[in-house]
Design a protein around this motif. Structure first.
Motif, mmCIF file in Angstrom:
data_model
loop_
_atom_site.group_PDB
_atom_site.id
_atom_site.type_symbol
_atom_site.label_atom_id
_atom_site.label_comp_id
_atom_site.label_asym_id
_atom_site.label_seq_id
_atom_site.Cartn_x
_atom_site.Cartn_y
_atom_site.Cartn_z
ATOM 1 N N UNK A 1 -15.287 -16.094 -0.950
ATOM 2 C CA UNK A 1 -15.892 -17.377 -0.600
ATOM 3 C C UNK A 1 -17.066 -17.611 -1.545
ATOM 4 N N UNK A 2 -17.603 -18.811 -1.518
ATOM 5 C CA UNK A 2 -18.770 -19.124 -2.335
ATOM 6 C C UNK A 2 -19.687 -20.078 -1.597
ATOM 7 N N UNK A 3 -20.991 -19.920 -1.824
ATOM 8 C CA UNK A 3 -21.954 -20.826 -1.210
ATOM 9 C C UNK A 3 -23.074 -21.123 -2.187
ATOM 10 N N UNK A 4 -23.751 -22.224 -1.949
ATOM 11 C CA UNK A 4 -24.897 -22.611 -2.773
ATOM 12 C C UNK A 4 -26.052 -21.698 -2.394
ATOM 13 N N UNK B 1 -26.169 -31.734 7.023
ATOM 14 C CA UNK B 1 -26.228 -30.312 6.643
ATOM 15 C C UNK B 1 -27.028 -30.141 5.358
ATOM 16 N N UNK B 2 -27.776 -29.045 5.271
ATOM 17 C CA UNK B 2 -28.475 -28.708 4.035
ATOM 18 C C UNK B 2 -27.460 -28.238 2.996
ATOM 19 N N UNK B 3 -27.669 -28.604 1.745
ATOM 20 C CA UNK B 3 -26.781 -28.149 0.668
ATOM 21 C C UNK B 3 -27.066 -26.691 0.345
ATOM 22 N N UNK B 4 -28.331 -26.275 0.361
ATOM 23 C CA UNK B 4 -28.657 -24.869 0.149
ATOM 24 C C UNK B 4 -28.057 -24.063 1.295
ATOM 25 N N UNK B 5 -27.256 -23.059 0.956
ATOM 26 C CA UNK B 5 -26.580 -22.249 1.958
ATOM 27 C C UNK B 5 -25.201 -22.779 2.339
#
Length: 138
Positions: free
Chosen positions: A49-52, A77-81
């Motif tokens: 998986x991948x996340x910011x 939702x916050x983009x960070x995370x």
């Protein structure tokens, strides 16, 4: 007996590691080519998986939100995370799965291929594709 030896040899060759080469690992922290973010690629179950991890752009007070998401309920939702890749599985010399771009609110088929410290990410929506290159961070 000769057939047995040929069949056994063929089975051994087919099962050898050289017969199925896995793609280079993409786990780790990657800087996007546009300098806007850092993305973490990590194991999640049997896939990746991948996340910011972090946004490198100026954000509004309270942090950047997923305001372009097609689902209105997710726009706060916050983009960070935010998880932006899921179900990434080895397929030939690449990792293939699903992706999401909070920048434009699109979901796409993702194809990620690493070569050394560079990773090429190709995202396709229908027949329209975009390719970017990211750099692995230490």
């Amino acid at each position: 007996m000769k057939r047995f030896i040929i069949a056994a040899t063929a089975a051994f060759v087919a099962a050898s590691p050289a017969a199925s080469v896995a793609p280079q690992s993409i786990t780790g922290r990657w800087a996007t080519d546009d300098g806007k973010a850092i993305v973490d690629i990590y194991a999640c179950g049997a896939k990746l998986c991948g996340k910011v991890h972090k946004l490198l752009i100026k954000q509004p007070a309270g942090g950047q939100r997923d305001e372009r998401n097609p689902d209105k309920a997710k726009r706060t939702r916050h983009v960070t995370g935010l998880q932006i890749y899921w179900d990434l599985a080895a397929d030939g010399n690449a990792w293939k799965g699903q992706g999401y771009s909070p920048e434009d609110g699109r979901y796409y088929k993702a194809n990620l291929t690493a070569k050394g410290a560079k990773m090429t990410m190709k995202g396709c929506v229908s027949v329209f594709c975009k390719t970017v290159t990211w750099t692995k961070m230490s």
